[in-house]
Motif scaffolding. Structure first.
Motif, mmCIF file in Angstrom:
data_model
loop_
_atom_site.group_PDB
_atom_site.id
_atom_site.type_symbol
_atom_site.label_atom_id
_atom_site.label_comp_id
_atom_site.label_asym_id
_atom_site.label_seq_id
_atom_site.Cartn_x
_atom_site.Cartn_y
_atom_site.Cartn_z
ATOM 1 N N GLY A 27 0.762 -1.205 0.052
ATOM 2 C CA GLY A 27 -0.188 -0.005 -0.185
ATOM 3 C C GLY A 27 0.749 1.314 -0.150
ATOM 4 N N GLY A 28 2.140 1.179 -0.281
ATOM 5 C CA GLY A 28 2.707 2.553 -0.493
ATOM 6 C C GLY A 28 2.413 3.571 -1.500
ATOM 7 N N ALA A 29 2.381 4.883 -1.203
ATOM 8 C CA ALA A 29 1.889 5.752 -2.192
ATOM 9 C C ALA A 29 3.152 6.284 -2.962
ATOM 10 N N PRO A 30 2.847 6.688 -4.228
ATOM 11 C CA PRO A 30 4.203 7.361 -4.927
ATOM 12 C C PRO A 30 4.437 8.732 -4.625
ATOM 13 N N PRO A 31 5.524 9.181 -4.767
ATOM 14 C CA PRO A 31 5.764 10.614 -4.254
ATOM 15 C C PRO A 31 5.073 11.505 -4.724
ATOM 16 N N PRO A 32 4.895 12.920 -4.192
ATOM 17 C CA PRO A 32 4.037 13.732 -5.030
ATOM 18 C C PRO A 32 4.969 14.157 -6.381
ATOM 19 N N GLN A 33 3.870 14.684 -7.270
ATOM 20 C CA GLN A 33 4.377 15.087 -8.548
ATOM 21 C C GLN A 33 4.867 16.646 -8.628
ATOM 22 N N PRO A 34 6.253 16.640 -8.892
ATOM 23 C CA PRO A 34 6.818 18.137 -9.160
ATOM 24 C C PRO A 34 6.305 18.718 -9.956
ATOM 25 N N VAL A 35 5.700 20.034 -9.904
ATOM 26 C CA VAL A 35 5.141 21.127 -11.104
ATOM 27 C C VAL A 35 5.645 22.298 -10.811
ATOM 28 N N THR A 36 5.567 23.304 -11.966
ATOM 29 C CA THR A 36 6.271 24.454 -12.188
ATOM 30 C C THR A 36 4.960 25.582 -12.207
ATOM 31 N N VAL A 37 5.258 26.638 -11.285
ATOM 32 C CA VAL A 37 4.101 27.443 -10.911
ATOM 33 C C VAL A 37 4.480 28.609 -11.113
ATOM 34 N N VAL A 38 3.478 29.748 -11.228
ATOM 35 C CA VAL A 38 3.799 31.198 -11.239
ATOM 36 C C VAL A 38 2.888 32.032 -10.265
ATOM 37 N N THR A 39 3.460 32.539 -9.237
ATOM 38 C CA THR A 39 2.544 33.284 -8.409
ATOM 39 C C THR A 39 1.857 34.476 -8.964
ATOM 40 N N LEU A 40 0.722 34.835 -9.036
ATOM 41 C CA LEU A 40 0.057 35.911 -9.569
ATOM 42 C C LEU A 40 -0.077 37.066 -8.751
ATOM 43 N N GLU A 41 0.166 38.171 -9.409
ATOM 44 C CA GLU A 41 -0.231 39.662 -8.568
ATOM 45 C C GLU A 41 -1.128 40.340 -9.355
ATOM 46 N N ALA A 42 -2.055 41.007 -8.508
ATOM 47 C CA ALA A 42 -2.970 42.125 -9.142
ATOM 48 C C ALA A 42 -2.353 43.429 -9.542
ATOM 49 N N SER A 43 -3.006 43.981 -10.707
ATOM 50 C CA SER A 43 -2.239 45.274 -11.094
ATOM 51 C C SER A 43 -3.516 46.053 -12.081
ATOM 52 N N ASP A 44 -3.205 47.178 -12.069
ATOM 53 C CA ASP A 44 -4.225 47.905 -13.127
ATOM 54 C C ASP A 44 -3.363 47.732 -14.431
ATOM 55 N N VAL A 285 1.116 50.335 -41.677
ATOM 56 C CA VAL A 285 1.636 50.132 -40.361
ATOM 57 C C VAL A 285 0.539 49.443 -39.423
ATOM 58 N N GLN A 286 0.891 49.108 -38.044
ATOM 59 C CA GLN A 286 -0.172 48.780 -37.087
ATOM 60 C C GLN A 286 0.090 49.891 -35.637
ATOM 61 N N VAL A 287 -0.971 50.315 -35.283
ATOM 62 C CA VAL A 287 -0.850 51.040 -34.411
ATOM 63 C C VAL A 287 -1.503 50.303 -33.184
ATOM 64 N N GLU A 288 -0.928 50.415 -31.705
ATOM 65 C CA GLU A 288 -1.188 50.182 -30.643
ATOM 66 C C GLU A 288 -1.825 51.047 -29.795
ATOM 67 N N MET A 289 -3.361 50.943 -29.843
ATOM 68 C CA MET A 289 -4.089 51.965 -29.221
ATOM 69 C C MET A 289 -4.610 51.494 -27.950
ATOM 70 N N PRO A 290 -4.365 52.216 -26.738
ATOM 71 C CA PRO A 290 -5.081 51.952 -25.561
ATOM 72 C C PRO A 290 -6.405 52.327 -25.559
ATOM 73 N N GLN A 291 -7.189 51.440 -25.072
ATOM 74 C CA GLN A 291 -8.720 51.129 -25.135
ATOM 75 C C GLN A 291 -9.322 51.363 -23.778
ATOM 76 N N ALA A 292 -8.827 50.730 -22.659
ATOM 77 C CA ALA A 292 -9.293 50.994 -21.447
ATOM 78 C C ALA A 292 -8.467 50.508 -20.577
ATOM 79 N N VAL A 293 -8.756 50.869 -19.117
ATOM 80 C CA VAL A 293 -7.747 50.428 -17.983
ATOM 81 C C VAL A 293 -8.706 49.832 -17.028
ATOM 82 N N ILE A 294 -8.234 48.269 -16.832
ATOM 83 C CA ILE A 294 -9.185 47.432 -15.951
ATOM 84 C C ILE A 294 -8.358 47.423 -14.476
ATOM 85 N N GLU A 295 -8.833 48.031 -13.266
ATOM 86 C CA GLU A 295 -8.323 48.017 -12.023
ATOM 87 C C GLU A 295 -8.205 46.443 -11.492
#
Length: 379
Positions: A27-44, A285-295
């Motif tokens: 009944g021995g369990a396999p070791p935990p699976q290693p994963v790669t994560v990214v910690t998120l941050e809130a910003s405008d 050309v291509q113009v990168e136009m700001p549309q709105a700000v999400i807080e």
């Protein structure tokens, strides 16, 4: 029979395999699976729309002759800058010089008649005061003087018109800019107001980029508090046809106050400095136009977001107990190589970006934070 030395490693390997098999059966369990994560941050987050457009000159002047005649000289280099008022072409001026001389002679004749009428009027005025002549004779002298004064004004106008035509035999640049190719040569006959231009002058610093945007997106943009750039506050970036970014930033200068009935779009005009004349009219050309700000929005890595069978965006998150949770997300739109998430994730969540194929909800994992350098390089 003695056991050889080579048999001991093989025997140890067999004993280890048997021991492992007994452990799994116990009944021995396999070791935990290693994963790669990214910690998120809130910003405008400022939402950016990429709009296609064409470069146009900020000033265009088609040079046409205002008098008729034979072109005797071209006085500019094609494709070079010219200043306003610089001489471009010279038309044979002999006939216009003669016309001016004739007008000046007519003026001199009118002035001589004017002086004669003035003397006659003065003499008749003196005679009338002594009651030698009738009032009718004085009135006739006054009328003759007034007619002479009018004739002088007509002659002066004719001299001025002849001088203007003579000056127009030298065709000058109406604006400062870069002159294009000459469409006529020395010896060619040109006519006043002809349909074809002799050349075109374009003002290339600054330049305009006209782009189209849907009326619905423009309403969202205006409701977000953005205004047309009376203060040049809406900063806009430019991406060239080869994918590279233009080194100078521009600003939104104007918007056409009209929605196209066929396409439902509005034309926006963006102004860019062009000191090196790198941008040319007609360039795509291509113009990168700001549309709105999400807080307080969350930018989630795209590699950490998947879709279920119904197409809903999902993400695997490692909780405080290092267990995997499944989250359903509300995605606003993409922003580079990330998704702008407005619901389903919050600051501090650890999203799995590596090893997703080997985990499932409820599993215990060993999270490992993705190095910051890898994240920056992917951006």
């Amino acid at each position: 029979m003695p056991i050889s030395r080579l048999s001991f490693p093989i025997l140890a390997l067999v004993l280890a395999c048997v021991s492992s098999a007994h452990a799994q059966q116990a009944g021995g369990a396999p070791p935990p699976q290693p994963v790669t994560v990214v910690t998120l941050e809130a910003s405008d987050v400022t939402l950016i729309s990429v709009l296609p457009g064409r470069v146009t000159a900020s000033g265009v002047a088609e040079v046409r002759p205002q008098v008729s005649g034979i072109v005797t000289e071209r006085m500019f280099e094609e494709g070079r800058p010219v200043e306003q008022g610089a001489a471009l072409y010279h038309i044979d001026a002999a006939s216009y010089e003669a016309a001016k001389a004739a007008a000046e002679a007519g003026l001199a004749q009118a002035q001589a008649q004017q002086r004669s009428a003035e003397r006659e009027e003065k003499r008749q005025q003196e005679l009338r005061e002594r009651a030698v002549v009738s009032q009718q004779v004085l009135d006739d002298a006054v009328a003759t003087l007034e007619s002479a004064n009018a004739a002088v004004k007509v002659a002066e106008a004719q001299v001025q018109a002849a001088a203007i035509d003579l000056d127009r035999t030298t065709i000058r640049a109406p604006i400062s800019g870069v002159v294009g190719l000459s469409q006529t040569t020395q010896g060619a006959l040109v006519t006043a107001g002809q349909a074809s231009a002799l050349t075109v002058i374009r003002k290339l610093d600054p330049v305009y980029v006209d782009v189209t945007q849907s009326a619905a997106d423009l309403l969202k943009w205006r409701r977000s508090g953005q205004q047309l750039a009376a203060e040049k506050s809406t900063v806009v970036t430019l991406r060239l046809a080869d994918g590279t970014a233009y080194e100078h930033q521009g600003f939104l200068a104007a918007a056409e106050p009209h929605v196209n009935e066929q396409t439902g779009v509005v034309v926006l005009r963006v102004e860019f400095p062009n000191p090196d004349q790198f941008l040319l009219p007609g360039m795509y050309v291509q113009v990168e136009m700001p549309q709105a700000v999400i807080e307080n929005a969350i930018l989630a890595p795209q590699e950490g977001v998947t879709r279920d069978r119904r197409g809903r965006p999902m993400a695997m998150v490692v909780n405080a107990q290092n267990q995997v949770e499944t989250r359903e997300l509300t995605v606003q739109r993409d922003q580079g190589n990330q998704w702008v998430v407005t619901d389903g994730l919050q600051a501090g969540d650890r999203v799995i970006v590596g090893g997703l194929q080997k985990v499932a909800a409820g599993m215990t994992v060993v999270p490992e934070e993705r190095p910051a350098k890898t994240s920056e390089a992917s951006n």
